[in-house]
Design a protein around this motif. Structure first.
Motif, PDB file in Angstrom:
ATOM      1  N   LEU A 163       0.083   3.203  -0.864  1.00 48.47           N
ATOM      2  CA  LEU A 163      -0.754   2.331  -1.701  1.00 48.47           C
ATOM      3  C   LEU A 163      -1.485   1.290  -0.836  1.00 48.47           C
ATOM      4  O   LEU A 163      -2.686   1.055  -0.984  1.00 48.47           O
ATOM      5  CB  LEU A 163       0.141   1.619  -2.727  1.00 48.47           C
ATOM      6  CG  LEU A 163      -0.526   0.697  -3.732  1.00 48.47           C
ATOM      7  CD1 LEU A 163      -1.346   1.498  -4.740  1.00 48.47           C
ATOM      8  CD2 LEU A 163       0.526  -0.115  -4.500  1.00 48.47           C
ATOM      9  N   ASP A 164      -0.730   0.674   0.076  1.00 45.60           N
ATOM     10  CA  ASP A 164      -1.313  -0.392   0.910  1.00 45.60           C
ATOM     11  C   ASP A 164      -2.339   0.141   1.904  1.00 45.60           C
ATOM     12  O   ASP A 164      -3.245  -0.574   2.322  1.00 45.60           O
ATOM     13  CB  ASP A 164      -0.197  -1.123   1.682  1.00 45.60           C
ATOM     14  CG  ASP A 164       0.653  -2.012   0.777  1.00 45.60           C
ATOM     15  OD1 ASP A 164       0.273  -2.178  -0.399  1.00 45.60           O
ATOM     16  OD2 ASP A 164       1.682  -2.535   1.244  1.00 45.60           O
ATOM     17  N   GLN A 165      -2.183   1.404   2.303  1.00 47.33           N
ATOM     18  CA  GLN A 165      -3.065   1.943   3.352  1.00 47.33           C
ATOM     19  C   GLN A 165      -4.127   2.888   2.804  1.00 47.33           C
ATOM     20  O   GLN A 165      -4.863   3.515   3.568  1.00 47.33           O
ATOM     21  CB  GLN A 165      -2.208   2.671   4.407  1.00 47.33           C
ATOM     22  CG  GLN A 165      -1.301   1.717   5.181  1.00 47.33           C
ATOM     23  CD  GLN A 165      -0.118   2.421   5.839  1.00 47.33           C
ATOM     24  OE1 GLN A 165      -0.239   3.558   6.286  1.00 47.33           O
ATOM     25  NE2 GLN A 165       1.019   1.748   5.882  1.00 47.33           N
ATOM     26  N   ASN A 200      -6.991   2.766   1.513  1.00 44.98           N
ATOM     27  CA  ASN A 200      -8.409   2.646   1.884  1.00 44.98           C
ATOM     28  C   ASN A 200      -8.713   3.351   3.204  1.00 44.98           C
ATOM     29  O   ASN A 200      -9.823   3.819   3.418  1.00 44.98           O
ATOM     30  CB  ASN A 200      -8.810   1.169   1.973  1.00 44.98           C
ATOM     31  CG  ASN A 200      -8.898   0.545   0.592  1.00 44.98           C
ATOM     32  OD1 ASN A 200      -9.713   0.931  -0.228  1.00 44.98           O
ATOM     33  ND2 ASN A 200      -8.007  -0.407   0.327  1.00 44.98           N
ATOM     34  N   ASN A 201      -7.721   3.412   4.083  1.00 42.45           N
ATOM     35  CA  ASN A 201      -7.925   4.106   5.358  1.00 42.45           C
ATOM     36  C   ASN A 201      -7.563   5.585   5.276  1.00 42.45           C
ATOM     37  O   ASN A 201      -7.975   6.371   6.115  1.00 42.45           O
ATOM     38  CB  ASN A 201      -7.059   3.474   6.461  1.00 42.45           C
ATOM     39  CG  ASN A 201      -7.394   2.016   6.641  1.00 42.45           C
ATOM     40  OD1 ASN A 201      -8.551   1.630   6.481  1.00 42.45           O
ATOM     41  ND2 ASN A 201      -6.399   1.202   6.925  1.00 42.45           N
ATOM     42  N   ARG A 252      -1.853   4.715  -8.855  1.00 38.55           N
ATOM     43  CA  ARG A 252      -2.503   3.399  -8.688  1.00 38.55           C
ATOM     44  C   ARG A 252      -3.516   3.443  -7.543  1.00 38.55           C
ATOM     45  O   ARG A 252      -4.562   2.781  -7.603  1.00 38.55           O
ATOM     46  CB  ARG A 252      -1.436   2.321  -8.462  1.00 38.55           C
ATOM     47  CG  ARG A 252      -0.628   2.054  -9.726  1.00 38.55           C
ATOM     48  CD  ARG A 252       0.571   1.174  -9.464  1.00 38.55           C
ATOM     49  NE  ARG A 252       0.192  -0.087  -8.871  1.00 38.55           N
ATOM     50  CZ  ARG A 252       1.030  -0.862  -8.191  1.00 38.55           C
ATOM     51  NH1 ARG A 252       2.296  -0.497  -8.042  1.00 38.55           N
ATOM     52  NH2 ARG A 252       0.612  -1.985  -7.682  1.00 38.55           N
ATOM     53  N   ILE A 303      -7.572   2.361  -7.166  1.00 37.00           N
ATOM     54  CA  ILE A 303      -8.111   1.485  -6.109  1.00 37.00           C
ATOM     55  C   ILE A 303      -9.327   2.119  -5.444  1.00 37.00           C
ATOM     56  O   ILE A 303     -10.355   1.465  -5.253  1.00 37.00           O
ATOM     57  CB  ILE A 303      -7.016   1.175  -5.050  1.00 37.00           C
ATOM     58  CG1 ILE A 303      -5.948   0.269  -5.664  1.00 37.00           C
ATOM     59  CG2 ILE A 303      -7.619   0.517  -3.804  1.00 37.00           C
ATOM     60  CD1 ILE A 303      -4.734   0.058  -4.769  1.00 37.00           C
TER      61      ILE A 303
END
Lengths: 202, 553
Positions: A84-86, A88-89, A113, A117
Motif C-alpha cells: 500500500l505504502d509503495q 505509487n512506485n 485500497r 490510490i
C-alpha cells in the motif's frame, strides 16, 4: 450480528494486543471492516492468523519488488502495508508476484485500497482464485468460500490500464439511441435558444 | 473589511476549548430546528401503577419514522448509580428505525435494559439509560398526587427528573453503523439521533411522573404544569468516556470548530449592524444572565469560572450600554477586539456564542458542514516526502514541539481502556499499573518523537520508505497529514501532562451538544442539563429558536 464499527474497533485492539503498532493496527481494523463489508471472511481469517502468529514465524516483506519469494511464509499484514505504502512506485511494474504469502485473504484489502490510490483496477489471483478490485468500491471474484485460507503458493497482481469495457461500435450504437431524445433546431432556435447575446463576441 | 479566522494555536488550547458555551450551532438546537415540522406522537404507554412498563414515542414525516422505545424498570435504591460500572437503571431507551412490532418490543425488552451487555440490531439507532433524580423525583410525584405543583425552587436546583448516564450510537453493541443512515438529509448534523433520543426521553419523564401521581390519587392528582415541564431538561452524567472522542475524530473536531470560527469571522465582517440584530444580541445576552446566575455547582474549579463569567458579563454590559454604539462600522468586530482585550476566556467564548444569535443566515448553512467522513482522510499520502512532513509539523505543531517530554511531569498520565467496562480511563504513569497498554492518545508526545525521528532523514525520502522503519509512529504520521487539511483538528496541548484538566475535553464536546450548567463532580466527570427551556414536543411547531434563554430556572 456485530456491527462494522464494532469489528473495526475490536480488530484494531486485537492487532495492537498481538504486537503490531497502533498505526498498523488502525489499518488492519479498517481492512477487516472492508472485507466483511464486501462479504469476504476477514475476521475469521485474521482470528486464525493471530492464533498461529503466536507460535509460528512469518517473514516481513518490506521492500516490494517484481518477484517476491520466501521460504518462510510472508506476513500478509506487513506485506500488505508495504504494498500500500509503495504502490505509487510499483504500478510501473505491471505484474508483481508473491510466492508463499500466508493468509492471503488478509492481503486483499491492502491491494483494494491501493487500487483506489492509483486510480486503476487491479486484477489479483491467489493460485486459481480470481479477484477484480474496483477502485476499493467493490470486489468481483470467483471465490465465494467463507473458509480460512492459510496459504497461497503464488499471488499475482496486475495493474489494469483504464479503458472502457466496450467497443467504439457498441458506443456509437447506444449513442444513436440517445439522440432520439434531442430536438432538431430551426434556424431561429439556433440563434436564440441557448440564451446568447446578439453577437458571439460581446 | 476581511477578518481572519482565529489562530488554531490559540483556540485549540484546552483551557480555551474548556471555556466554550452552547450556541446556535449546538446540536440540540439544530436538532429541534430540523425536526420542528415532524409529526410527534405517543404511540404506546403501557405502565403499571408504579410507573413500570414500556412506552413508545415517535417522530414521523413522509415515509420516515423514528420511534423511541422506553422500558421503565423497578430497581432498588442501592442499585442506582450514575457510574458506568452500574448494571441496572430506572429506565432504558432505544431509538428504533421505523415502527417497532410487538415482536421487536419483546426482543428489545430483553436486551435494552441490559445496555452494554445486551445486543442491538441494525434496526436500532441509539441506546441509552437514565436514573431518576433522587433529589426531586419523589417530591414531584408526591406534590402532584396531592393536587399541588412541586416546589419550583427545589426543581430549579436540580433542573431535571431523570439523568442519562450514557448515550450510545454509531454501531455500538450492534446498533446500526453510520453508513446505513448517513445519506438521510434530516440527520446531516452530528449526533441528531442521540439528541432525538434525549429529547423524547424528556417527554417520557413528564408522562411517567403524571402517570404515577394519578395512580396514587386518581381523583385529586394534577398534571405537571407545562411551564414547569418546559423548564426541566434531562440531566447527563459524563465521565472520561467522552474525552478521547475528540482526539480520535480529528476531521470532525475541525468541522465543529471551523463552523464556529467561520460564523465569528463572518459576523465580524458585517459593516452595518441592523438595529433589530443588535437588539436580539443584547436581549439574548441579558436573558441568558438568568442561566448563569442560577448555575450552581459544588466544584471550586467551576465556581471560579462562573464567578469570572458573571463579573465579566456585567463589565461587558456596562461597556455596551455606556461606551459603545452599534452605529459604528463593523460593530461586532469592535466588540470582539474589546472583549479579547478586557475579558477572560470563559466570557469571551460566551459572547462569541451570543454574537451568533441574530444571524440565522450565517449559522444555518454551516450546520450541514459539521459532520465528517473521517475514512476519506485515513490513507496516508505515502508519495509525499519527509520535507512535506517536516513543514506540516513545524507549521501546525510549533507550540507542541516546545514541550519538553524529558520532564517527568510532561508524561505524568496515560490513557487506557478499562478491562471491565471497555471505557477510556486516565491513570498516573508513575503510580498506577498498565502504562504499557497505553492508548494512542498522547499525540503531543508522539508528534515530538516523530519530529525528532525525521530530523536526520533526507528531505527527499518518500513517506512510504520512511514508514518501513518507523511504523511505530504511523498513527501520528497519519494525523499530521490530516491536520494539514484541517487546521482545527488537533488539540494544541499535552493530553498526558500533570496539569491536564480532562473536563476541559468533556466541556468542549458538551458545549457543541448544547449543554448548559456544567457541574463538575471531579476533574474527570461532570453533570450537565440538556433541553432545559426547550419547547415540549406538542408545541414544537410554534418553535422559538431563542428558547434556551427563556428558562425560568
Amino acid at each position: 450480528m456485530r456491527s462494522f464499527s464494532e469489528i473495526d474497533t475490536a480488530v484494531k485492539r486485537a492487532s495492537k494486543g498481538i504486537g503490531f503498532s497502533w498505526g498498523i493496527s488502525e489499518e488492519v481494523g479498517k481492512n477487516i471492516r472492508l472485507l466483511e463489508m464486501f462479504g469476504l471472511p476477514g475476521l475469521k481469517n485474521l482470528n486464525q492468523y493471530y492464533k498461529i502468529l503466536k507460535e509460528k514465524k512469518f517473514q516481513n516483506l518490506t521492500l516490494v519488488s517484481k518477484e517476491n519469494s520466501s521460504k518462510i511464509p510472508y506476513c500478509p499484514i506487513i506485506a500488505g502495508i508495504n504494498f500500500l505504502d509503495q504502490v505509487n512506485n510499483l504500478e510501473e511494474l505491471e505484474e508483481i508476484k508473491f510466492d508463499n504469502l500466508g493468509f492471503p485473504i488478509l492481503f486483499i484489502p491492502f491491494v483494494s485500497r491501493a487500487s483506489e490510490i492509483i486510480g486503476k483496477r487491479i486484477f489479483l489471483t491467489i493460485d486459481e482464485k480470481e479477484f477484480l478490485l474496483n477502485f476499493n468500491q467493490s470486489i468481483y471474484s470467483n471465490y465465494l468460500s467463507s473458509d480460512v485460507l492459510e496459504k497461497s503458493d503464488q499471488i499475482k497482481i496486475k495493474f489494469i490500464e483504464n479503458k472502457n469495457m466496450f467497443s467504439e461500435t457498441e458506443w456509437q450504437e447506444l449513442y444513436k439511441l440517445s439522440e432520439d431524445t434531442f430536438v432538431e433546431e430551426t434556424d431561429k432556435l439556433k440563434q436564440n435558444a441557448a440564451g446568447a447575446g446578439l453577437t458571439d463576441n460581446d | 473589511m476581511e477578518s481572519k479566522l482565529r489562530d488554531p494555536k490559540k483556540i485549540m488550547k484546552l483551557s480555551k476549548l474548556g471555556s466554550f458555551h452552547q450556541s446556535k450551532l449546538s446540536f440540540l438546537r439544530s436538532f429541534l430546528k430540523e425536526f420542528k415540522d415532524w409529526k410527534y406522537n405517543r404511540d404506546l404507554f403501557d405502565l403499571d401503577e408504579g410507573g413500570f412498563g414500556r412506552a413508545v414515542y415517535s417522530f414521523s414525516k413522509d415515509r420516515r419514522v423514528y420511534s423511541l422505545v422506553c422500558f421503565a424498570n423497578k430497581i432498588n435504591d442501592h442499585e442506582r448509580s450514575d457510574r458506568v460500572i452500574a448494571t441496572k437503571w430506572d429506565a432504558a431507551f432505544v431509538l428504533y428505525d421505523g415502527i417497532p412490532t410487538k415482536k421487536d418490543l419483546d426482543r428489545l425488552s430483553n436486551d435494552v435494559p441490559q445496555q452494554e451487555v445486551g445486543r442491538m440490531s441494525y434496526k436500532e439507532l441509539t441506546l441509552s439509560r437514565a436514573n431518576k433524580s433522587v433529589r426531586i423525583f419523589e417530591h414531584v410525584v408526591e406534590s402532584l398526587s396531592n393536587g399541588k405543583q412541586p416546589d419550583k425552587e427545589k426543581l430549579s436546583k436540580v433542573g431535571y427528573l431523570y439523568r442519562t448516564t450514557a448515550v450510545y450510537g454509531s454501531g455500538k453493541f450492534g446498533l446500526a453503523d453510520r453508513f446505513r443512515i448517513k445519506n438521510r438529509e434530516e440527520i446531516y448534523g452530528p449526533f441528531r439521533l442521540e439528541m432525538m433520543l434525549v429529547y423524547l426521553v424528556r417527554q417520557f419523564t413528564f408522562d411517567q411522573v403524571n402517570h404515577i401521581a394519578k395512580h396514587k390519587n386518581s381523583k385529586g392528582a394534577v398534571e405537571l404544569d407545562d411551564d414547569i415541564c418546559k423548564n426541566l431538561g434531562i440531566g447527563n452524567s459524563t465521565g472520561l468516556g467522552m474525552a478521547p472522542f475528540i482526539v480520535n475524530h480529528p476531521a470532525l473536531l475541525n468541522n465543529w470548530i471551523l463552523a464556529r470560527e467561520t460564523a465569528l469571522k463572518k459576523i465580524r465582517e458585517i459593516k452595518k449592524i441592523d438595529e433589530n440584530d443588535s437588539k436580539i444580541f443584547i436581549d439574548c445576552l441579558k436573558k441568558s444572565l438568568k442561566n448563569v446566575t442560577s448555575w450552581t455547582t459544588d466544584s471550586d474549579f467551576q465556581n471560579k469560572k462562573i464567578k469570572s463569567l458573571i463579573s465579566d458579563l456585567y463589565k461587558f454590559i456596562n461597556f455596551i450600554e455606556k461606551e459603545f454604539s452599534f452605529e459604528e462600522d463593523y460593530a461586532f468586530n469592535q466588540i470582539y477586539k474589546w472583549i479579547e482585550k478586557n475579558l477572560r476566556d470563559e466570557c469571551i467564548e460566551y459572547i462569541v456564542s451570543m454574537m451568533m444569535e441574530p444571524y440565522d443566515y450565517i449559522t444555518n448553512p454551516l450546520l450541514k458542514s459539521m459532520s465528517a467522513d473521517e475514512d476519506k482522510y485515513f490513507t496516508i499520502p505515502t508519495n509525499k516526502n519527509v520535507s512535506d512532513l517536516r513543514n506540516i509539523l513545524e507549521d501546525n505543531y510549533s507550540d507542541i514541539l516546545k514541550i519538553d517530554f524529558e520532564k517527568k511531569e510532561s508524561n505524568q498520565n496515560f490513557w487506557f481502556i478499562s478491562k471491565n467496562k471497555e471505557e477510556p480511563r486516565l491513570a498516573d504513569r508513575y503510580l498506577d499499573k498498565g502504562s504499557e497498554l497505553e492508548q494512542p492518545l498522547a499525540i503531543a508526545r508522539d508528534i515530538c518523537k516523530l519530529y525528532a525521528r525525521i530530523s536526520n532523514q533526507k528531505n527527499s525520502l518518500k513517506i512510504g520508505k520512511f514508514l518501513i522503519e518507523n511504523n511505530d509512529l504511523r498513527h501520528v504520521v497519519r494525523r499530521a497529514f490530516i491536520v494539514e487539511k484541517f487546521p482545527y483538528a488537533e488539540i494544541q496541548d499535552n493530553t498526558i501532562g500533570s496539569n491536564l484538566m480532562p473536563i476541559d475535553m468533556l466541556r468542549l464536546k458538551l458545549s457543541f451538544f448544547g449543554a448548559v450548567k456544567f457541574d463538575p463532580r471531579s476533574d474527570k466527570w461532570l453533570r450537565i442539563n440538556m433541553f432545559q427551556g426547550a419547547p415540549l414536543p406538542k408545541n414544537l411547531k410554534k418553535f422559538d429558536d431563542y428558547w434556551v434563554y427563556n428558562s425560568l430556572n
